[in-house]
Design a protein around this motif. Sequence first.
Motif, PDB file in Angstrom:
ATOM      1  N   VAL A 133      -3.579 -10.557  11.132  1.00 23.63           N
ATOM      2  CA  VAL A 133      -2.889 -10.473   9.915  1.00 23.63           C
ATOM      3  C   VAL A 133      -1.607  -9.831  10.332  1.00 23.63           C
ATOM      4  N   GLY A 134      -0.510  -9.587   9.407  1.00 18.21           N
ATOM      5  CA  GLY A 134       0.703  -8.884   9.634  1.00 18.21           C
ATOM      6  C   GLY A 134       0.520  -7.676   8.691  1.00 18.21           C
ATOM      7  N   LEU A 135       1.374  -7.085   9.086  1.00 20.34           N
ATOM      8  CA  LEU A 135       1.764  -5.605   8.531  1.00 20.34           C
ATOM      9  C   LEU A 135       3.384  -5.192   8.462  1.00 20.34           C
ATOM     10  N   ASP A 136       3.695  -4.511   7.748  1.00 17.86           N
ATOM     11  CA  ASP A 136       5.060  -3.930   7.781  1.00 17.86           C
ATOM     12  C   ASP A 136       5.120  -2.428   7.291  1.00 17.86           C
ATOM     13  N   ILE A 187      -6.464  -2.657   5.066  1.00 17.49           N
ATOM     14  CA  ILE A 187      -6.722  -4.051   5.542  1.00 17.49           C
ATOM     15  C   ILE A 187      -7.884  -4.466   5.517  1.00 17.49           C
ATOM     16  N   SER A 206      -8.402  -7.478   2.663  1.00 18.62           N
ATOM     17  CA  SER A 206      -8.007  -8.835   3.290  1.00 18.62           C
ATOM     18  C   SER A 206      -8.962  -9.656   3.819  1.00 18.62           C
ATOM     19  N   ARG A 207     -10.358  -9.152   3.718  1.00 15.41           N
ATOM     20  CA  ARG A 207     -11.623  -9.937   4.161  1.00 15.41           C
ATOM     21  C   ARG A 207     -11.526 -10.293   5.902  1.00 15.41           C
ATOM     22  N   TRP A 210       5.827 -13.744  16.127  1.00 16.94           N
ATOM     23  CA  TRP A 210       5.255 -13.728  14.815  1.00 16.94           C
ATOM     24  C   TRP A 210       4.487 -14.913  14.367  1.00 16.94           C
ATOM     25  N   HIS A 211       4.890 -16.219  14.709  1.00 14.35           N
ATOM     26  CA  HIS A 211       4.371 -17.336  14.684  1.00 14.35           C
ATOM     27  C   HIS A 211       3.156 -17.505  15.637  1.00 14.35           C
ATOM     28  N   PHE A 219       4.165  -2.521   3.487  1.00 12.25           N
ATOM     29  CA  PHE A 219       3.819  -3.958   3.128  1.00 12.25           C
ATOM     30  C   PHE A 219       2.476  -4.479   3.782  1.00 12.25           C
ATOM     31  N   GLY A 220       1.391  -4.879   3.101  1.00 14.21           N
ATOM     32  CA  GLY A 220       0.526  -5.349   3.753  1.00 14.21           C
ATOM     33  C   GLY A 220       0.332  -6.762   4.199  1.00 14.21           C
ATOM     34  N   PRO A 221      -0.674  -7.280   4.629  1.00 15.43           N
ATOM     35  CA  PRO A 221      -0.570  -8.833   5.032  1.00 15.43           C
ATOM     36  C   PRO A 221      -0.196  -9.822   4.170  1.00 15.43           C
ATOM     37  N   VAL A 270       0.588 -14.111  14.202  1.00 21.24           N
ATOM     38  CA  VAL A 270       0.108 -14.208  12.627  1.00 21.24           C
ATOM     39  C   VAL A 270      -0.103 -15.470  12.022  1.00 21.24           C
ATOM     40  N   GLU A 271       0.712 -16.420  12.176  1.00 22.88           N
ATOM     41  CA  GLU A 271       0.755 -17.661  11.543  1.00 22.88           C
ATOM     42  C   GLU A 271      -0.110 -18.786  12.302  1.00 22.88           C
ATOM     43  N   CYS A 272      -0.078 -18.698  13.573  1.00 25.39           N
ATOM     44  CA  CYS A 272      -0.843 -19.599  14.475  1.00 25.39           C
ATOM     45  C   CYS A 272      -1.413 -18.979  15.517  1.00 25.39           C
ATOM     46  N   PRO A 273      -2.358 -17.996  15.411  1.00 29.69           N
ATOM     47  CA  PRO A 273      -2.825 -16.987  16.593  1.00 29.69           C
ATOM     48  C   PRO A 273      -3.645 -17.872  17.422  1.00 29.69           C
ATOM     49  N   TYR A 315       0.831  -1.297   0.013  1.00 32.32           N
ATOM     50  CA  TYR A 315       0.040   0.012  -0.053  1.00 32.32           C
ATOM     51  C   TYR A 315       0.871   1.178   0.067  1.00 32.32           C
ATOM     52  N   ARG A 344      -1.633 -25.386   9.998  1.00 30.22           N
ATOM     53  CA  ARG A 344      -1.419 -24.179  10.439  1.00 30.22           C
ATOM     54  C   ARG A 344      -0.027 -24.150  11.225  1.00 30.22           C
ATOM     55  N   VAL A 385       4.056  -8.545   3.505  1.00 31.74           N
ATOM     56  CA  VAL A 385       4.652  -8.766   4.609  1.00 31.74           C
ATOM     57  C   VAL A 385       5.379 -10.167   4.785  1.00 31.74           C
ATOM     58  N   ARG A 426      -9.250 -16.094  -5.797  1.00 34.06           N
ATOM     59  CA  ARG A 426      -8.791 -15.149  -4.817  1.00 34.06           C
ATOM     60  C   ARG A 426      -7.217 -15.945  -4.483  1.00 34.06           C
TER      61      ARG A 426
END
Lengths: 514, 514
Positions: free
Chosen positions: B73-76, B235, B239-240, B54-55, A38-40, B58-61, A23, A445, A43, A464
Motif C-alpha cells: 500500500v502507499g503512504l504520503d 496502517i 488497511s487489512r 508507484w505503478h 495521507f494513508g493508503p 503499489v498499483e500492480c506489485p 492520519y 489491475r 494518497v 467496506r
Amino acid sequence: MSKPETSLMSRLVSLAKRRGFVYPASEIYGGLNGFWDFGPLGVLLKNNLRDRWWHDMVECPPLGPDGKPLSIVGLDSSIIQHPRTWEASGHVGGFADLMVDCRETQSRYRADHIQCIEVFYEKAGETKSLGLLSAMEGDEFEAALAKKAKRLIQKAGGGELMPVDLKAAVLFTNMAKDQQVLVIGPDAETAGTLTEPRMFNLMFSSHAGVFQDEDSKVYLRPETAQGIFLQYKNIIDTSRVKPPFGVAQVGKSFRNEVTPRNFIFRSREFEQMEMEFFCAPEDGMMWYEFWVAERMRWWESVGCRKENLYRHIIPEDELSHYSKGTSDIEYRWPFTTPNFGELEGVAYRTDYDLKQHSEFSKQTLDYIDQEGGRRYVPHVVEPASGLTRGVLLLLAEGYQYDESRASPEWLKIKPSLAPIKIGIFPLVNKDGMPEVAEKLYMDLRRTYTCQYDAKQSIGKRYARMDEAGTPFCITVDGDTLKDQTVTIRNRDTATQERVSLDKVRAYIAEKMVE
Amino acid sequence: MSKPETSLMSRLVSLAKRRGFVYPASEIYGGLNGFWDFGPLGVLLKNNLRDRWWHDMVECPPLGPDGKPLSIVGLDSSIIQHPRTWEASGHVGGFADLMVDCRETQSRYRADHIQCIEVFYEKAGETKSLGLLSAMEGDEFEAALAKKAKRLIQKAGGGELMPVDLKAAVLFTNMAKDQQVLVIGPDAETAGTLTEPRMFNLMFSSHAGVFQDEDSKVYLRPETAQGIFLQYKNIIDTSRVKPPFGVAQVGKSFRNEVTPRNFIFRSREFEQMEMEFFCAPEDGMMWYEFWVAERMRWWESVGCRKENLYRHIIPEDELSHYSKGTSDIEYRWPFTTPNFGELEGVAYRTDYDLKQHSEFSKQTLDYIDQEGGRRYVPHVVEPASGLTRGVLLLLAEGYQYDESRASPEWLKIKPSLAPIKIGIFPLVNKDGMPEVAEKLYMDLRRTYTCQYDAKQSIGKRYARMDEAGTPFCITVDGDTLKDQTVTIRNRDTATQERVSLDKVRAYIAEKMVE
C-alpha cells in the motif's frame, strides 16, 4: 436518512482515520500540531486529484478564447530557494500574523482570533461585572467563555452567570489600546496580562551549508508560485513558449500557522497546485476573467456541486496594491456552512512579481516580442489552489449518510478520482471462485487500482468498499462458473448487474470517464 | 561517431539546462549550492519515472515466490515529524559527517574528501619539498594541486614542479594526528591550519510553532522511510494488510550535504522512492534476496543496460549493527566510470526500526498473527532508491552522440518514460496542413503528452525533438491531404514510415508499451 449527532467535520476526521485516508502525523509520539499524513486511501485520492489538475493544465490545457489550446508547461522547483527570493516577494517583510503574549500564562495567541466580551453575573439580586473576558473565536468560543466565567464567579464567592449576548463580542485587534489593557487573557484570571500585538513571520526558517549564521539562513517556501517567477527567464529561453503562456507547478509549501485548525484545511505543511499565466499587459483583465471561470468549471468537473461554490470578488479597497483584480473561489466547508471559505485564489498580479525579482536580482525579465516589435514585462494571472484542501473538498462533498445501508457512512467520489476503482471478490473462498476472481484481478489491475478481498460476508465487503468510495465491486459467484458472468455492484445505487466476463473491461471503461 | 572534448557530465548538465530538463535553483540570484529545479521536460521525465515506480509497487506489485501478487500500500507522510522520530532512528545522534575547519581561511571541509600528498620541486638542480599539500578529491584534484604547488613555488622564489604520483595521495581522515597537523589546507598557504575533524549533523532543522526554542525544534526528514515506521500501526489497523506486506512512499528529503556535487546526484533537496516490506522474522533473508533481484530487474525495465548495473554486497564487517544484509545496487555513473556508484540500497533491517520506535514512543508495535497464534515484531526489508538519481540515470543512459545527425546530441529514453511522446508538425504552416495537424494533436493529446510545432525547417524540428528524447514525430505533408496518410519518424532509427491517419493511434499504442 437520519443524521448522526456529531458534526460533519468530526465524522469526516474519524472516517478519514478509520479507513486510512488521513492520519495525524507522528501519532505514536503524541502527534505534531498542524501536520497530517495521507494513508493508503488518502494518497491514492490525493494523487488522482493532483494528476487530474496536471492533466488539465499541462498535458491537455484548456482552449483559449480563440478555440486553440493554451500553451502551459510544467515546473518542479525547490522548496528551498535563495533567501533573496522572499525579500523580493515581500514574504520576509510582510508575511506575518499579529501575535499577543500573555504575561500570566506564557501563552501566545493570534491577536485576530481573540474574541472579547464583558460578562455579568448576579449575586443577591445585584448585577456585577466579571470584566472583559476573552476566548479564542470558533466553535468552542461560547463554551470556553462560560467555563471561565463560572470559575471567576466561584473565585468571587459565587453567584449566577447572566445570559451573554455573543453578538456583542469584539475582536482584540479591533479594540482601542486603552480597552485592550482591560482584557482578561484567554487562559488568564486577571486583566491586563496580554501584551500589545506584535508581528510573527509565518515562514519556517533553516540554515543551508555548514555554518549556521545570518548568511546561511534559508526559508521553506510559503508558496510554490515564486519558484515559477525565478525560472521564468530560463523557461522562455529553453521552451519556445511566448505570451500568453502558463507555467504550472504542484508541490509542498510550509506555513508556521499559529493556530492550525479545521483538520487538513489549515495545516503547517500542505500541497499547492499553482499556475502563473504570463500575458501581454493589455490582456490581463481578460485572462483574469477567463481563469476565474475556468477554475470554477474545473472544480465542478471533479465533482463539486455548483451551489457549493461561490465567487468572492475581493473589493477594490481590500486588494493588494499591485493587484488589479482578485477573486477567491470559495467552497461551503462543513465548518463555514451556510457560509463559504477559501478554496482557490485567482489573482491578477500585473507585472509586480517579475519587476520585484528583476529589481532584486538585477536581471532583465522583459519579454522581447519580435513579431510585435516591442519589449515588455508580462502581466500575470495566478490561479492558486490547494491540493490538500481539494482532498478535503472531495471528502466533504462525497460524504453520504444513509442508515438503510450496511455502511451508513459512504463516499460518493467520481469513479475517475476514487482511490480504489474496483473491488474484486469471490463470493465464497472456494469452489473455483477464487481462481476466476484472481484471474480477473490480475487483468484489471494493469489498468485500474483494484482491491482483491476474499474475507468476511459479501455485505461487509460491499460496506467496506462504500466507505472507501469504491465505485464498482465485481463478485464471482456460483453462476460465474456456469455462464461466465459476474455481478457488478454500483456504489451509488447499491444495485447489481450481471455482466459477461468478456464485457467487464468495456463496462468499466465506459463508466470511468466520469 | 566521434566524441566531443568535454566530459559526459558537463555535456549532460549543459543539455539539461539548454533543453529545460534541469536548471540551477534560484539562478537569477546567483544560485544556491546543492539545489536544482526541474524544468518543463525534467518534471515530465521525473513524473514518469515516479509514476512507473508507484505503478509497479503499489498499483500492480510484483508477484511473490508463490506466484501471487504481493500486498503493498502507499503512504504520503509529512516532511516534518515529531523530533523524537529522529532520536529513535538514530539521526539526531549519528547522522553526521566529520568536518574540519581551516583557521587561516575560515573554510569548512568534509574531512573524508580532503586528499593529501607531499609535493616536490626542483631548484638549481636540487629537489625540495613544498610540504604536505591538500585538495578536495574528485575530477579537479590534480588541477587544484598543481595550481597550488605553482603558487607556493613562486612564493618560495621559483623552481620547477616535479611530477606527482597521485597514487600516493592519502585521505586526511586516514592520517595520524601528528601527520594531520603538517597538512597545508586546501585553500591555505601554511601548514597546520586545519582543525581536528568534528561531527556535523546533516539534518536541516527549524522550529514549529510560535516559540523558537529547544522544545519547538523540528527537522526536515533526511529520508522518507521513518514516516512509514511511524504509521505502521495505523496502517495495520485500518488497511487489512498482514505480513508479508509493504508500504511505499515517494517524496522529498533533505540533507545538508557539506559538499553537494555531481549535478543532481548529491543535492541537498532530493526525492526518494522508498518501500518498507514487513515480514515474519524467519522470512527476512528470503525477502532480502527477493527484493535485490526484483529491484535490479526494475532498473533494467526502465532502460538501464545490465552491464551498467552492479550488485555491491556490503561486507559483513561493514554492516550496520542491526542489519543482517545490505546490498547497494550501483550504476556506472559518468563520474565513477569505469567504476560504479550507489543508485539504490536494499537493506534487511531486521526489527530494529520498529523496536526503536516502540521503545521511544512506549507503544506496542507487535503484530498479532491470529492464524499462526503468535505475536512478533515484523522484520523489515527496505529497497530505498532515489527518484532524483533515477532521472540522472535516464539522462546518462539515454545520452547519445552522433555527428551524422542534425542534432549530434540526442536522448534515447524508453517511449513510455519520454517526457514528450509525440511531436506533431505540419510540414509547412499553410495549404491546409496546420488544420489536419491540429486536429491530430487535439485527438492524441488526450492520451499522450504531445508537442505541436509549426516553426522552422522540419529537420530542425526533428533535431529539437531528438534532444528532448521524443520517440515519435508525426508530420502532415502534401500527401496527407491527398491520401490521408502521415509520416511517423522514429527517433532511434531516424527513419520514417507512412501511416494512415486512422491507424496512427494503434501504431503509437503498440510502441508505447516499451
